[in-house]
Structure formats: structure tokens, C-alpha cells
Design a protein around this motif. Structure first.
Motif, PDB file in Angstrom:
ATOM      1  N   THR A  40       0.805  -1.212   0.000  1.00 46.17           N
ATOM      2  CA  THR A  40       0.000   0.000   0.000  1.00 46.17           C
ATOM      3  C   THR A  40       0.843   1.270   0.000  1.00 46.17           C
ATOM      4  OG1 THR A  40      -0.149  -0.011   2.429  1.00 46.17           O
ATOM      5  CG2 THR A  40      -1.886  -1.139   1.201  1.00 46.17           C
ATOM      6  N   LYS A  41       2.098   1.175   0.471  1.00 42.16           N
ATOM      7  CA  LYS A  41       2.938   2.378   0.504  1.00 42.16           C
ATOM      8  C   LYS A  41       4.393   2.017   0.239  1.00 42.16           C
ATOM      9  CE  LYS A  41       3.873   2.410   5.502  1.00 42.16           C
ATOM     10  NZ  LYS A  41       3.290   1.096   5.779  1.00 42.16           N
ATOM     11  N   ILE A  42       5.112   3.002  -0.263  1.00 37.10           N
ATOM     12  CA  ILE A  42       6.561   2.891  -0.469  1.00 37.10           C
ATOM     13  C   ILE A  42       7.214   3.862   0.493  1.00 37.10           C
ATOM     14  CG2 ILE A  42       8.459   3.305  -2.092  1.00 37.10           C
ATOM     15  CD1 ILE A  42       6.499   2.456  -4.324  1.00 37.10           C
ATOM     16  N   ALA A  43       8.096   3.356   1.345  1.00 35.95           N
ATOM     17  CA  ALA A  43       8.753   4.180   2.354  1.00 35.95           C
ATOM     18  C   ALA A  43      10.242   4.270   2.053  1.00 35.95           C
ATOM     19  CB  ALA A  43       8.545   3.594   3.748  1.00 35.95           C
ATOM     20  N   ALA A  44      10.770   5.473   2.120  1.00 34.95           N
ATOM     21  CA  ALA A  44      12.207   5.699   1.994  1.00 34.95           C
ATOM     22  C   ALA A  44      12.686   6.376   3.274  1.00 34.95           C
ATOM     23  CB  ALA A  44      12.522   6.584   0.787  1.00 34.95           C
ATOM     24  N   GLY A  45      13.884   6.001   3.713  1.00 29.95           N
ATOM     25  CA  GLY A  45      14.409   6.585   4.938  1.00 29.95           C
ATOM     26  C   GLY A  45      15.906   6.805   4.852  1.00 29.95           C
ATOM     27  N   VAL A  46      16.370   7.926   5.388  1.00 27.69           N
ATOM     28  CA  VAL A  46      17.805   8.199   5.481  1.00 27.69           C
ATOM     29  C   VAL A  46      18.321   7.508   6.732  1.00 27.69           C
ATOM     30  CG1 VAL A  46      19.564   9.980   5.758  1.00 27.69           C
ATOM     31  CG2 VAL A  46      17.575  10.408   4.290  1.00 27.69           C
ATOM     32  N   VAL A  47      19.379   6.707   6.564  1.00 25.18           N
ATOM     33  CA  VAL A  47      19.897   5.878   7.653  1.00 25.18           C
ATOM     34  C   VAL A  47      21.376   6.165   7.846  1.00 25.18           C
ATOM     35  CG1 VAL A  47      20.186   3.508   8.496  1.00 25.18           C
ATOM     36  CG2 VAL A  47      18.192   4.101   7.089  1.00 25.18           C
ATOM     37  N   ASP A  48      21.790   6.297   9.111  1.00 23.65           N
ATOM     38  CA  ASP A  48      23.208   6.551   9.370  1.00 23.65           C
ATOM     39  C   ASP A  48      23.952   5.245   9.609  1.00 23.65           C
ATOM     40  OD1 ASP A  48      22.790   5.764  12.005  1.00 23.65           O
ATOM     41  OD2 ASP A  48      22.932   7.773  12.850  1.00 23.65           O
ATOM     42  N   GLU A  49      25.255   5.344   9.913  1.00 21.21           N
ATOM     43  CA  GLU A  49      26.101   4.158  10.039  1.00 21.21           C
ATOM     44  C   GLU A  49      25.760   3.305  11.251  1.00 21.21           C
ATOM     45  OE1 GLU A  49      29.859   6.160  10.034  1.00 21.21           O
ATOM     46  OE2 GLU A  49      30.183   5.783   7.899  1.00 21.21           O
ATOM     47  N   GLU A  50      24.993   3.850  12.185  1.00 23.51           N
ATOM     48  CA  GLU A  50      24.572   3.098  13.370  1.00 23.51           C
ATOM     49  C   GLU A  50      23.185   2.488  13.201  1.00 23.51           C
ATOM     50  OE1 GLU A  50      26.761   2.666  15.808  1.00 23.51           O
ATOM     51  OE2 GLU A  50      28.135   3.865  14.580  1.00 23.51           O
ATOM     52  N   GLY A  51      22.627   2.598  11.998  1.00 24.57           N
ATOM     53  CA  GLY A  51      21.310   2.035  11.751  1.00 24.57           C
ATOM     54  C   GLY A  51      20.162   2.905  12.212  1.00 24.57           C
ATOM     55  N   ARG A  52      20.430   4.145  12.549  1.00 26.05           N
ATOM     56  CA  ARG A  52      19.378   5.063  12.986  1.00 26.05           C
ATOM     57  C   ARG A  52      18.717   5.713  11.780  1.00 26.05           C
ATOM     58  NH1 ARG A  52      23.522   6.644  17.248  1.00 26.05           N
ATOM     59  NH2 ARG A  52      24.398   7.863  15.522  1.00 26.05           N
ATOM     60  N   ILE A  53      17.395   5.767  11.786  1.00 25.75           N
ATOM     61  CA  ILE A  53      16.639   6.416  10.716  1.00 25.75           C
ATOM     62  C   ILE A  53      16.502   7.894  11.058  1.00 25.75           C
ATOM     63  CG2 ILE A  53      14.462   6.486   9.455  1.00 25.75           C
ATOM     64  CD1 ILE A  53      14.085   3.532  10.136  1.00 25.75           C
ATOM     65  N   LEU A  54      17.041   8.746  10.200  1.00 26.20           N
ATOM     66  CA  LEU A  54      17.062  10.187  10.469  1.00 26.20           C
ATOM     67  C   LEU A  54      15.843  10.912   9.890  1.00 26.20           C
ATOM     68  CD1 LEU A  54      20.845  10.925   9.823  1.00 26.20           C
ATOM     69  CD2 LEU A  54      19.726  10.112  11.907  1.00 26.20           C
ATOM     70  N   SER A  55      15.324  10.406   8.788  1.00 25.95           N
ATOM     71  CA  SER A  55      14.120  11.005   8.200  1.00 25.95           C
ATOM     72  C   SER A  55      13.454   9.970   7.312  1.00 25.95           C
ATOM     73  CB  SER A  55      14.475  12.253   7.381  1.00 25.95           C
ATOM     74  OG  SER A  55      15.178  11.901   6.204  1.00 25.95           O
ATOM     75  N   THR A  56      12.164  10.100   7.118  1.00 25.93           N
ATOM     76  CA  THR A  56      11.428   9.182   6.252  1.00 25.93           C
ATOM     77  C   THR A  56      10.487   9.961   5.349  1.00 25.93           C
ATOM     78  OG1 THR A  56       9.684   8.870   7.901  1.00 25.93           O
ATOM     79  CG2 THR A  56      11.484   7.262   7.896  1.00 25.93           C
ATOM     80  N   PHE A  57      10.108   9.325   4.261  1.00 22.58           N
ATOM     81  CA  PHE A  57       9.142   9.910   3.332  1.00 22.58           C
ATOM     82  C   PHE A  57       8.367   8.752   2.724  1.00 22.58           C
ATOM     83  CE2 PHE A  57       7.503  11.937  -0.460  1.00 22.58           C
ATOM     84  CZ  PHE A  57       7.275  13.256  -0.057  1.00 22.58           C
ATOM     85  N   LYS A  58       7.045   8.861   2.731  1.00 20.93           N
ATOM     86  CA  LYS A  58       6.200   7.778   2.241  1.00 20.93           C
ATOM     87  C   LYS A  58       5.289   8.269   1.128  1.00 20.93           C
ATOM     88  CE  LYS A  58       6.138   5.600   6.804  1.00 20.93           C
ATOM     89  NZ  LYS A  58       5.297   5.178   7.956  1.00 20.93           N
ATOM     90  N   VAL A  59       5.067   7.391   0.151  1.00 23.52           N
ATOM     91  CA  VAL A  59       4.115   7.665  -0.918  1.00 23.52           C
ATOM     92  C   VAL A  59       3.259   6.422  -1.117  1.00 23.52           C
ATOM     93  CG1 VAL A  59       5.638   9.307  -2.082  1.00 23.52           C
ATOM     94  CG2 VAL A  59       5.726   6.896  -2.717  1.00 23.52           C
ATOM     95  N   ALA A  60       2.066   6.607  -1.653  1.00 21.61           N
ATOM     96  CA  ALA A  60       1.186   5.472  -1.934  1.00 21.61           C
ATOM     97  C   ALA A  60       1.784   4.602  -3.039  1.00 21.61           C
ATOM     98  CB  ALA A  60      -0.189   5.971  -2.341  1.00 21.61           C
ATOM     99  N   THR A  61       1.580   3.306  -2.938  1.00 25.46           N
ATOM    100  CA  THR A  61       2.070   2.382  -3.964  1.00 25.46           C
ATOM    101  C   THR A  61       1.145   2.429  -5.178  1.00 25.46           C
ATOM    102  OG1 THR A  61       2.946   0.914  -2.256  1.00 25.46           O
ATOM    103  CG2 THR A  61       2.696  -0.002  -4.466  1.00 25.46           C
TER     104      THR A  61
END
Length: 313
Positions: free
Chosen positions: A12-33
Motif C-alpha cells: 500500500t505504501k513505499i517508504a524511503a528513509g535516510v539511515v546513518d552508520e549506526e542504523g538510525r533512521i534520520l528522516s522518512t518519506f512515504k508515498v502510496a504504492t
């Protein structure tokens, strides 16, 4: 390499996320599939652009459900998207101007758990995902093992019952027909139909009919002590644990990590999986036993794992 983006393609959705070297998600953006294959490429690029705003991003990792070639570039076959030999890496790279790595979504989730979740401290890990179907990933010697052609670890389609239940893949008797969210619903409906007096809580959570039973009802009913719901989880766990015992004979890992929606029920399902694993492990009385652990990253595992695989190059 610093920041990377992981992309998780959902139904239902496509999610993208910026991830740092420790595996932390810094920001996300979602759009409908979108409903079309080409529209999904557009949506991936839009999600990457949205997530990367304000960040210096160096690469993109995409988790795709399906067979991905050994170069991690082409989706050979996707069961739920009309992708057949789809050059996804090239298409997205041309649009976003960044290096792109494409990986099977279950492999990406397994890598995420190995690097930043329940697999930390282990060199040899097998992950299984008990969701609507059954997926998995293999990490041996600290490396993701994809096979010669890139399509290893399709555990759900190991045939465990000769001439058994018909699977969506076209084969019969596949493991995911007996150990998955879909199987859990089937078990509950069969049992509720046979002994409705033992499924009063379960039926009451739905619309009062066997056909109205859904996965969420089984989970809630089991927590309330419904005998049919509890027995349905035990049946799923019996098949899941027996399958892990077979995988132990193949790979001999130090840990199995169990993720996916079914595993969200915690010890309700994990404890009987462990018991079944010990019951069916060949030579189990004399050999070391792998740990059976709950996944820790939940729905973030695929996104985080894809981003980290992009970082690995």
C-alpha cells in the motif's frame, strides 16, 4: 560511506528513509504504492527525493519482493508487481543520480536484524519472516549469502509435504502453506468450524461466523485464552520449529531470528517454536542448540537493511 537511503516497497505504501552508520533512521518519506510497474519506479524516485531533502546522501538501497539477480541490479521476477527482468537499478540511478543497490526484501530485513537488531554478536544467523507468506535470509561468516544466481533463501517454497497444499508459486506442500499468517487463519477457521464451543471468544471478536475470522482476531483471542486461537498458534509453531530444525541441519547457525507479523505475538508463538525445534532437531540431545530469537527492528528491518547494504556497495 556516510548517510544512505533505504527503500521498502509495500503493498500500500513505499517508504524511503535516510539511515546513518549506526542504523538510525534520520528522516522518512512515504508515498502510496501505484497500481502499475512503471508508476512504482516513479514513486520510488519521489520517495528518495523526499527523504533525502536536507541530507547529504551517498547511495540508495531498494528492498524488492521477488528474485533479484546476482548483480543486485535486475528484478528477475516479482510475484505482486509486473516486473520480469526489470532493470530497476539502472532506471532509478538515472533518475536520482546516486548509486543504487537492489536486494530481495527478506534478505534486506535479515541483514538489518543481523547488523542492528537481534543478530548482533552472531557471525552465523538464519532469519525467517512469518508474515502473510514465509521469507528469509542467510548470513554465514558475517556475509549475506545470496547463492550463485542471487535467489537463495526462498525458504517458504521448500516442499515439506509431498503433494500437499497448493501454493501460490504453483508447487504443492510448500513450507509457507503450513507456517505463515495465511496458514494461521486457515487453522483457526478449521478448528472453529469443528468445535465452535471452544472458539467463543474468537468468533465474538469477528462477525460471529467462521468466515469472518481474521489474523488480528486470532491474536487477540489467544491473549484472552481462547482454546482454538491458542491451539492454532501451536499448530503454526509446530511447523515453524520443524522447519528450523531442517535449516539447522543445512546451515548450523548460532541463532535463528524470527520476524514478521506473526512473531509480534512474542512468547505466545516463540516458546512453542523453540519446543518444536528441539523436538525435531536431529541429534538434538547431544549437539549444541541454536538460539531462537525474536526480531527487534519490526517493520523497519527491511528499510534499515537495504540502506546498509547500499553502504556496503
Amino acid at each position: 560511506m556516510g548517510l544512505t537511503i533505504g527503500v521498502d516497497i509495500g503493498g500500500t505504501k513505499i517508504a524511503a528513509g535516510v539511515v546513518d552508520e549506526e542504523g538510525r533512521i534520520l528522516s522518512t518519506f512515504k508515498v502510496a504504492t501505484p497500481p502499475t510497474a512503471e508508476g512504482i519506479v516513479d514513486a520510488i524516485c519521489a520517495a528518495v527525493a523526499g527523504a533525502s531533502e536536507g541530507h547529504e546522501v551517498e547511495a540508495v538501497g531498494i528492498g524488492a519482493a521477488g528474485y533479484v539477480d546476482d548483480k543486485r541490479a535486475t528484478v528477475l521476477f516479482a510475484p505482486n508487481i509486473n516486473w520480469r527482468h526489470e532493470p530497476l537499478k539502472d532506471k532509478v540511478e538515472q533518475r536520482v543520480g546516486l548509486p543504487v543497490v537492489v536486494e530481495n526484501d527478506a534478505n534486506a530485513a535479515a541483514w538489518g536484524e543481523y547488523r542492528f537488531g537481534a543478530g548482533q554478536g552472531h557471525d552465523d544467523v538464519i532469519c525467517i519472516t512469518l508474515g502473510t507468506g514465509l521469507g528469509g535470509g542467510i548470513i554465514i561468516g558475517n556475509k549475506l549469502r545470496r547463492g550463485r544466481f542471487g535467489v537463495a533463501a526462498e525458504f517458504g517454497h521448500i516442499r515439506v509435504v509431498p503433494d500437499g497444499l497448493l501454493c501460490g508459486c504453483g508447487s504443492q506442500g510448500c513450507w509457507e502453506q503450513y507456517a505463515s499468517g495465511r496458514a494461521l487463519v486457515r487453522y483457526a477457521k478449521q478448528r472453529a468450524n469443528a468445535t465452535p464451543e471452544n472458539a467463543a471468544i474468537l468468533l465474538g471478536l469477528g462477525d460471529g461466523t467462521v468466515d469472518g475470522i481474521e489474523g488480528k482476531h486470532i491474536s487477540e483471542a489467544a491473549r484472552q485464552g481462547d482454546p482454538v486461537a491458542i491451539d492454532s498458534f501451536r499448530e503454526l509453531a509446530r511447523w515453524a520449529g520443524a522447519g528450523l530444525a531442517d535449516l539447522a541441519s543445512l546451515f548450523d547457525p548460532s541463532a535463528f531470528i524470527v520476524g514478521g507479523g506473526v512473531s509480534d505475538e512474542g512468547e505466545l508463538v516463540l516458546d512453542p517454536i523453540r519446543k518444536s525445534f528441539r523436538r525435531w532437531l536431529i541429534g538434538g540431545e547431544w549437539r549444541p542448540h541454536a538460539q531462537v530469537l525474536a526480531a527487534q527492528l519490526g517493520g523497519k528491518a527491511g528499510l534499515v537493511g537495504a540502506a546498509d547494504l547500499a553502504r556496503q556497495g
